[in-house]
Structure formats: structure tokens, C-alpha cells
Scaffold this active site. Structure first.
Site, PDB file in Angstrom:
ATOM      1  N   GLU A 278       0.832  -1.203   0.000  1.00 53.92           N
ATOM      2  CA  GLU A 278       0.000   0.000   0.000  1.00 53.92           C
ATOM      3  C   GLU A 278       0.871   1.259   0.000  1.00 53.92           C
ATOM      4  OE1 GLU A 278      -4.079  -0.289   1.927  1.00 53.92           O
ATOM      5  OE2 GLU A 278      -3.087   1.100   3.280  1.00 53.92           O
ATOM      6  N   GLU A 281       2.100   1.712  -3.379  1.00 51.80           N
ATOM      7  CA  GLU A 281       0.995   2.195  -4.212  1.00 51.80           C
ATOM      8  C   GLU A 281       0.788   3.696  -4.010  1.00 51.80           C
ATOM      9  OE1 GLU A 281      -2.767   0.336  -3.378  1.00 51.80           O
ATOM     10  OE2 GLU A 281      -3.780   1.380  -5.020  1.00 51.80           O
ATOM     11  N   CYS A 304      -8.359  -1.983   4.217  1.00 49.91           N
ATOM     12  CA  CYS A 304      -8.271  -3.173   5.084  1.00 49.91           C
ATOM     13  C   CYS A 304      -9.612  -3.555   5.690  1.00 49.91           C
ATOM     14  CB  CYS A 304      -7.322  -2.954   6.258  1.00 49.91           C
ATOM     15  SG  CYS A 304      -5.962  -1.892   5.920  1.00 49.91           S
ATOM     16  N   SER A 324      -7.337   1.960  -2.184  1.00 50.84           N
ATOM     17  CA  SER A 324      -6.148   1.174  -2.470  1.00 50.84           C
ATOM     18  C   SER A 324      -6.591  -0.159  -3.067  1.00 50.84           C
ATOM     19  CB  SER A 324      -5.365   0.921  -1.185  1.00 50.84           C
ATOM     20  OG  SER A 324      -4.453  -0.132  -1.387  1.00 50.84           O
ATOM     21  N   LYS A 363     -15.692  -9.509   7.929  1.00 50.03           N
ATOM     22  CA  LYS A 363     -14.655 -10.362   7.358  1.00 50.03           C
ATOM     23  C   LYS A 363     -15.243 -11.671   6.841  1.00 50.03           C
ATOM     24  CE  LYS A 363     -10.816  -8.002   7.930  1.00 50.03           C
ATOM     25  NZ  LYS A 363     -10.076  -7.563   6.739  1.00 50.03           N
ATOM     26  N   GLU A 366     -16.424 -10.735   3.539  1.00 50.67           N
ATOM     27  CA  GLU A 366     -15.295 -10.494   2.642  1.00 50.67           C
ATOM     28  C   GLU A 366     -14.702 -11.806   2.120  1.00 50.67           C
ATOM     29  OE1 GLU A 366     -11.514  -9.310   4.429  1.00 50.67           O
ATOM     30  OE2 GLU A 366     -11.296  -7.751   2.923  1.00 50.67           O
ATOM     31  N   GLU A 371     -14.465 -12.771  -5.902  1.00 55.01           N
ATOM     32  CA  GLU A 371     -13.144 -12.540  -6.503  1.00 55.01           C
ATOM     33  C   GLU A 371     -11.997 -12.984  -5.584  1.00 55.01           C
ATOM     34  OE1 GLU A 371     -15.369 -10.302  -5.659  1.00 55.01           O
ATOM     35  OE2 GLU A 371     -14.506  -8.548  -4.672  1.00 55.01           O
ATOM     36  N   CYS A 520     -10.543  -1.767  14.675  1.00 53.93           N
ATOM     37  CA  CYS A 520     -10.846  -3.207  14.836  1.00 53.93           C
ATOM     38  C   CYS A 520     -10.984  -3.619  16.303  1.00 53.93           C
ATOM     39  CB  CYS A 520      -9.757  -4.043  14.189  1.00 53.93           C
ATOM     40  SG  CYS A 520      -9.373  -3.517  12.530  1.00 53.93           S
TER      41      CYS A 520
END
Lengths: 590, 182
Positions: A278, A281, A304, A324, A363, A366, A371, A520
Site C-alpha cells: 500500500e 501504491e 483493510c 487502495s 470479514k 469479505e 473474486e 478493529c
């Protein structure tokens, strides 16, 4: 200041303090099942009743402001009987199969009934309808346990700014849920699980993966590895009676080994990896903007937090190019465990099972995104919340507090302090700055003990600016550039920040967003109950974990460097692109 | 959404639902700027359409900047609002205390039986819808029921058939007139 008397003792409070707040200030407990700090009181549950001299009826302490010379009693026969009666009425509608409920260990209603000495339910009648919603991978909702306290409604609309839940219908037949009692998968819910985090009973919980994980652990043909998110190590202990913020990393590793996982790895490892990907990036985007003078999406947002990703996909699709492209550390781990690590131990991706322990319910969603199968199969098979791991540890009969400290396995187990602080708001940004500044200048981030104080703490949106000086030749185009960053946590705060960015009222280069208040450590899968005092203790635990390490910068993690040397090549290189980066999809809202 | 005609409250224009919704837009927008405008906006929409289609509730939520779940919460809270198409005649039986003790529930059961529908439903010919009310402020005349804006007082369960017939006749006459006009 206003002077009141509570149970005979004088208490001095600021104007507009409620009776509940005044009592808490004086160390007097008044029970409540609907109150949420920093939100308007609802007065929905009626268990906070107190007696105010001169008032005809009992008053709801959460919704009654103190007046000067008010004389309040919180422990009279009338108060005790009223509270008991309210709890009996709640119990009369509630599916009270406590022994079968996953909330039994810390259910607020059950505990309150015990505290108030409820031994009999005088009222018999119809129970709430057993409407179950298991439509999402993240959450289950069980209307038969709902006590209509509306905490979930408050947190979803006021804190997260989404409003997926609202009371539908009226009276006894009221159901808390999406419009017309549709299921959660049919509405713009980001599955953050803050509703589950504040639910006082077992009406909203995570969609459990415990049985699946046991089945995999029993399957001798599978190699089952586990990754543990940074935030759980400062919270898991709460499920075993330890104070919030107690660091239990070593015990957690030992417990996971005893549960039968073949290898115990760390999501922290891929948090360090995220910083390299990241960070590169971000620097690449800045180069495109400043040197090539081409149009590039800035500010760049962190990626994240899966609730935030889904939020952007629903509500701010115009910012999707700004996210990102890095997968979250969880998904990076899954992709690497089933390729890099599988190859090392001579296993095929389909023979591997990757389990995550996360402070998060989103999560779970996710990991099931279509994908997320860079290894050829689903990269992360099952996601357990911190609460679920605690249940498995108890189920296995492990004496958690007596466990010795274990060490994470190689090669996906080493991590820096920078990875630890991914757990709390401001942490990803601080970790990124520790590395990016050093890459660009060759010198350590010039702040006290590597902490960027301006972006720490529980303020909703935080900002910092850093002028880059003394760059190494490769990054000389950044010389003198003032790097502006922002940090937000909680989606309501994030929405306000995004509106300012959208309207051109604020400009940044890099923005960290975490879905849950506090980051988190305040996730929807953490031990209940989480308020700001708990958040601050967990954050303190995480910073202590960071400071306790010699290795505090992601780019110095030797196992990560080995990974690049042996497998990935360079950050943003071809293999990284295939395994560690992703794309986003615009989603329709109602 | 269905493209049925004749849903308008006046009962004799032939705008499609989509056209009515389009016409509603400026009025809804006006209410969106007023505090407490959600309920009046829903009332207007229901008066014009006979019910509240999902599309309209979503539109109102969007205009008022409120979550869909919240506006749906308002719609489901008040028995006045309906999300299913209503018949030409909405029969509302009062089940307030006075009407209830004087036989309101018997009236309701008789109507359910005669019409073959439950509360909140509409007959297949879209002539009658059945609902309940909680006091129309006519307790002295209990039990009462309302058919659209007509109040029927001291109704006996055995007489509900007659009331229904009178509206069937009214509807037939209306249809004849329409036919002649056409």
C-alpha cells in the site's frame, strides 16, 4: 454546577447531566438495557427507573436531566419492584431458552434478571414471533430473542449512518429489521456487526463458523492453518475474565495449537506486507500526480476494513478508484497460505484450509466475495470472531488463563509493532508513515517513539500534516511536499469526512478508514460489551504490544523480505498483482 | 409495478400509476423541505394512488434523506397506510374500546366471511378492501364502520350484506355512466 442528592449523598454535576450519568459519576449502578453512551437516550427499556422526590411517577434515569436540588432514590422498594416487573414483562415475551443461546455467558437481560432476583415470571402470554434471518454470511438475527431496546437501530443509523434497521409495525408485533421485515442481504447493510456488538441479548450474533471449523480440524486429509488478527490479542482475554486490554498473544497461540491447527500464523504478517504494497501504491500515485502530472485518484483510501469497502461500494462509488487496490491483510494471508506456504509444505491449494480469527463480522462476508480466490480456490475458508474462538476454547476444555505463552509459526508468523497497531484507529496510517517516510528520506519518522500523536485517540476524524525533507535521490520529487493525511473511524464520521472531500472542503493525500468506532479493537466480533473505556484499554494494550517489540517497522520484517526475495519479487510486481490486489464493484442501495 | 389504470382517488380518471407518481413528485418535494413532512407526503401519495407502492416509499425516503427502513417503519406503524392496492371501497371497522364491546369484532368477522378476505386484503374484483380502525371519534354510535368517507353507525353483523350490496350497486351505476360517456 447543579447539586442533586442521590441516595442521601450530595452529587455535583454539570448542567444537562442525566440522572443516569450523575449516578454513574457517583459510583451508583442503575441498570439499563437500551442506553448507548454518546447517543440520545431512548427510554425504551424502562429498567432504569428511579424515584425523584416530588414526581408523581418513577422517572427513566437515562432520559431525565438533573435539576438543581433534585432528590433521587435508586434503591427503594418501589424502584426495585418496578424494575423487576419490567424485566418480568420483557422475559414474558422473550424466547428464554438460555441454555441453548450463544449469548448465555454474558447476556445483559439474563444477568439483570439475576441481579434483580427475578425468580418467577408472573405474566404468561404470547412470545415474539420466531423470525430468523440467516441471509448474510456475517450475521444472524433472531426476533424471538429481541427485546426491542433499539440499540441496534441507534448504532446502525446514528453511529454508522446506514439505517438498515428500524422498528417495523407496532405494539407487540413490532419487529426490528430492514424495511418490511426483509432480510439483511436484501438491503444496503455493510455487515459490520455493530448491531451485534451492542445487542444486550442473543437476538443479533455472528453467523457462526464453529461447527465448520471443528469438521475441518477432524478431517485428516486437510492441512488447517489459522491466522489471527491484530485486534483479538488485546480482547480475547476478556472472555476469560481478564481485564480489557490484557495482552494474551502467547496464550492465544497455545490455545490455537491445542485446538488442533497445523500451523498458527499471524494476520500481522500480512499487515506488514500490506504496508509495503500500500505504501508503494501511495508513493506511485504521488509520483504519477507530481512527476508525470497525470490525473490519478487522490486521496488514496486504505482498504483493510471490509465494512468500509462495502460502504464505499454502496454509497460512494465515485471514490472506488481512490481505494487502495490492496486486499485486506486477511485476504492477502489466505492467498499466500494456499500458494507460497502450500508449496513449501508440498500441499495443493485445495488440500489447505485457511481459518481466520477476526474481531469482525464483515470479514465473513469479505472471505466469501467471489473474486477472493487468487489461489484457484477460496483463499480464506472460514472466519471466526473473537467471541467464537473463545467459545471453541471453552468447548475444548482448555484452561486459557493457565496456558503457557506460545510462539507463532514460520514463515507467516513474524510481525512488527507497526502491524499490531492495525488494530486501532490511526494505526494503519502510523504504520504506513513509519515505512513511507523512511523509504523516502532514509531516516526514521521524526516523531516521539514512532507515534503520530495527532492521529491517535477516539476523536471521530483526525488529521495530520508532515513536510517531507531530505529525500533520497529516487524520491526527490517529494522534497518539500506537505503530506496531508486523515483518519476516520465509524462510518458516520467517515460519511462526514467524505462529504467534505467531495465538496472540496478538505484535501488529503492518504486517508485511513476503519468501519468500527475505535477501529478493529471495537469490531462487531469482539467480546461484549464495548464502550469507550474498553476501547481505550484495548488500544493501550495494542500500543504496549507495539512498544514491546524490537521490530517496529513493517519494511524491516525479515520474513516479509524473504517472501519478496523467494516468491513475490517486488511490491506491486506481477505476482503481487495476481495475489494481493483486487477490484471493487458498485452496489445498488434502496 | 403494475400498469393498472383507475387507481386515482377520484375513481374516474384513467391515469396510469406511473403518471400519477410523476404528478406527485413536485408535491412530495415541497414536503421534503418541511420538518415532519414524511407522514403528510405518505398520506398524499396514498390518497392519489389508493396505496403505497414500494417505489413511492423509496422515493419519499430518498427525497427526505431518510433510510428506507425508517419510512417503511412509519408506513407499517400506522394502520391507515397500505402497501397493497386498495379496492374502490375501503371498509374500516372500528375496534376501539366502545365499538369492540358493542360488537365491532363480530362485524369484522361477518365482513371477512362475506368478502372472503382478511384484514389488509382486497377482493379479486378490486371493489372492497378490509381494514380496522382504532376509534373514529363516534363512540356514541358504536359499533361503527367506515366505507371510504361514509360513516355507518350502530351496524349489526346481520346487516353487513346490505351495506356491501348498496356499494356494489353504486359501483355498477358509476360504471354504466362511464360507459355512456365513452
Amino acid at each position: 454546577m447543579i447539586q442533586v442528592t442521590i441516595n442521601g449523598a450530595p452529587v455535583s454535576v454539570k448542567p444537562e447531566t442525566t440522572i443516569l450519568q450523575a449516578a454513574r459519576q457517583a459510583g451508583i449502578t442503575i441498570p439499563t438495557l437500551c442506553f448507548l453512551e454518546k447517543n440520545d437516550p431512548l427510554g425504551a427499556c424502562r429498567v432504569c427507573m428511579v424515584e425523584v422526590e416530588g414526581a408523581k411517577t418513577l422517572m427513566a434515569a437515562c432520559a431525565t436531566p438533573c435539576a438543581d436540588k433534585m432528590v433521587i432514590h435508586t434503591n427503594t422498594r418501589r424502584v426495585r419492584q418496578a424494575r423487576k416487573q419490567v424485566v418480568e414483562l420483557l422475559l414474558s415475551e422473550h424466547d428464554g431458552n438460555c441454555q441453548l443461546c450463544d449469548r448465555s455467558e454474558d447476556c445483559e437481560l439474563r444477568n439483570l434478571a439475576a441481579d434483580l432476583g427475578v425468580r418467577d415470571i408472573t405474566y404468561q402470554g404470547a412470545k415474539a414471533a420466531p423470525l430468523m434471518d440467516t441471509s448474510t454470511p456475517a450475521l444472524t438475527r433472531d426476533n424471538s430473542k429481541c427485546i426491542k431496546c433499539r440499540r441496534c437501530v441507534t448504532v446502525c443509523s446514528s453511529v454508522q449512518g446506514i439505517g438498515a434497521l428500524f422498528p417495523q409495525g407496532r405494539g407487540f408485533s413490532t419487529v426490528i429489521g430492514p424495511a418490511f421485515t426483509r432480510k439483511l442481504d436484501g438491503v444496503a447493510c455493510v455487515q459490520c456487526g455493530q448491531c451485534a456488538a451492542v445487542c444486550p441479548v442473543g437476538a443479533i450474533s455472528e453467523h457462526s463458523a464453529i461447527e465448520d471449523v471443528w469438521r475441518m480440524l477432524d478431517d485428516k486429509t486437510k492441512t488447517v492453518v489459522v491466522q489471527t488478527a491484530p485486534a483479538i490479542r488485546a480482547a480475547l482475554g476478556e472472555a476469560f475474565g481478564l481485564p480489557p486490554g490484557t495482552r494474551v498473544t502467547g496464550k492465544m497461540v497455545s490455545a490455537l495449537r491445542q485446538l488442533g491447527f497445523h500451523a498458527v500464523f499471524d494476520t500481522n504478517f500480512t499487515a506488514d506486507l500490506t504496508i509495503l504494497e500500500e505504501g508503494t501504491e501511495l508513493l506511485t500515485r504521488l509520483k504519477t500526480a507530481l512527476v508525470e502530472e497525470k490525473k490519478v485518484a487522490l486521496p488514496m483510501f486504505t482498504s483493510c476494513s471490509p465494512g468500509w469497502i462495502k460502504f464505499a461500494e454502496y454509497y460512494y462509488p465515485q471514490f472506488l478508484p481512490n481505494l487502495s487496490t490492496c486486499k485486506s491483510p486477511q485476504q492477502m494471508f489466505g492467498a499466500l497460505a494456499k500458494t507460497y506456504y502450500a508449496k513449501k509444505i508440498d500441499r495443493k491449494p485445495e488440500e489447505m484450509v485457511v481459518v481466520s480469527v477476526m474481531p469482525c463480522t464483515a470479514k465473513k462476508f469479505e472471505s466469501q466475495r467471489p473474486e477472493m480466490n487468487a489461489s484457484g480456490v477460496r483463499d480464506v475458508d472460514y472466519v471466526l470472531t473473537t467471541r467464537e474462538l473463545a467459545r471453541m476454547i471453552r468447548e475444548a476444555g482448555i484452561d486459557f488463563n493457565a496456558l503457557p505463552d506460545g510462539e507463532m509459526d514460520s514463515p507467516l508468523g513474524l510481525s512488527s509493532g507497526a502491524a499490531d497497531i492495525f488494530a486501532n484507529t490511526g494505526g494503519v496510517m502510523e504504520a504506513a508513515l513509519r515505512t513511507a517516510y523512511e523509504i523516502v528520506t532514509g531516516r526514521e519518522l521524526p516523531v516521539d517513539n514512532l507515534h503520530v500523536k495527532a492521529i491517535e485517540g477516539l476523536e471521530g476524524v483526525k488529521e495530520a500534516a508532515l513536510t517531507i525533507k531530505g529525500t533520497v535521490p529516487e524520491w526527490s520529487f517529494l522534497e518539500g511536499v506537505e503530506l496531508r493525511v486523515a483518519v476516520s473511524h465509524g462510518l458516520g464520521n467517515t460519511r462526514r469526512l467524505l462529504e467534505r472531500i467531495k465538496n472540496g472542503e478538505a484535501t488529503y493525500h492518504f486517508v485511513e478508514v476503519m468501519t468500527c468506532p475505535g477501529g478493529c479493537i471495537g469490531g462487531g466480533g469482539q467480546p461484549r460489551f464495548t464502550d469507550d473505556s474498553v476501547r481505550l484499554k484495548r488500544i493501550a494494550g495494542i500500543y504496549a504490544e507495539d512498544e514491546g517489540k524490537k521490530l517496529r517497522k513493517s519494511h524491516q520484517n525479515q520474513q516479509v523480505l524473504d517472501l519478496y526475495a523467494q516468491f513475490l519479487g517486488t511490491p506491486l510486481g506481477h505476482t503481487s498483482h495476481e495475489l494481493l490486489h483486487t477490484h471493487y464493484t458498485e452496489r445498488k442501495t434502496d | 409495478m403494475s400498469d393498472t389504470t383507475g387507481n386515482c382517488c377520484c375513481g374516474n380518471c384513467s391515469l396510469t400509476e406511473a403518471q400519477i407518481i410523476e404528478e406527485l413528485e413536485p408535491m412530495l418535494q415541497e414536503y421534503a423541505s418541511k420538518p415532519g413532512g414524511v407522514i403528510p407526503a405518505l398520506q398524499i401519495a396514498q390518497t392519489r394512488l389508493g396505496y403505497l407502492p414500494e417505489e413511492v416509499i423509496k422515493r419519499i425516503a430518498h427525497l427526505f434523506g431518510k433510510p428506507y427502513s425508517e419510512v417503511a417503519g412509519v408506513v407499517t406503524f400506522y394502520s391507515f397506510f397500505s402497501t397493497v392496492p386498495r379496492g374502490t371501497y375501503l371498509i374500516r371497522v372500528c375496534l376501539g374500546t366502545a365499538c369492540y364491546v358493542r360488537g365491532g369484532n363480530e362485524l369484522l368477522q361477518a365482513l371477512k366471511h362475506k368478502l372472503g378476505i382478511d384484514v389488509g386484503e382486497t377482493t379479486a374484483d378490486r371493489l372492497f378492501s378490509l381494514g380496522v380502525g382504532r376509534c373514529f371519534g363516534a363512540c356514541g354510535m358504536a359499533p361503527v364502520l367506515m366505507v371510504n368517507d361514509d360513516l355507518h353507525q350502530r351496524v349489526k353483523a346481520t346487516k353487513v350484506g346490505e351495506i356491501l350490496e348498496s356499494y356494489r350497486a353504486q359501483a355498477a351505476t358509476q360504471a354504466e355512466k362511464e360507459a355512456v360517456k365513452a
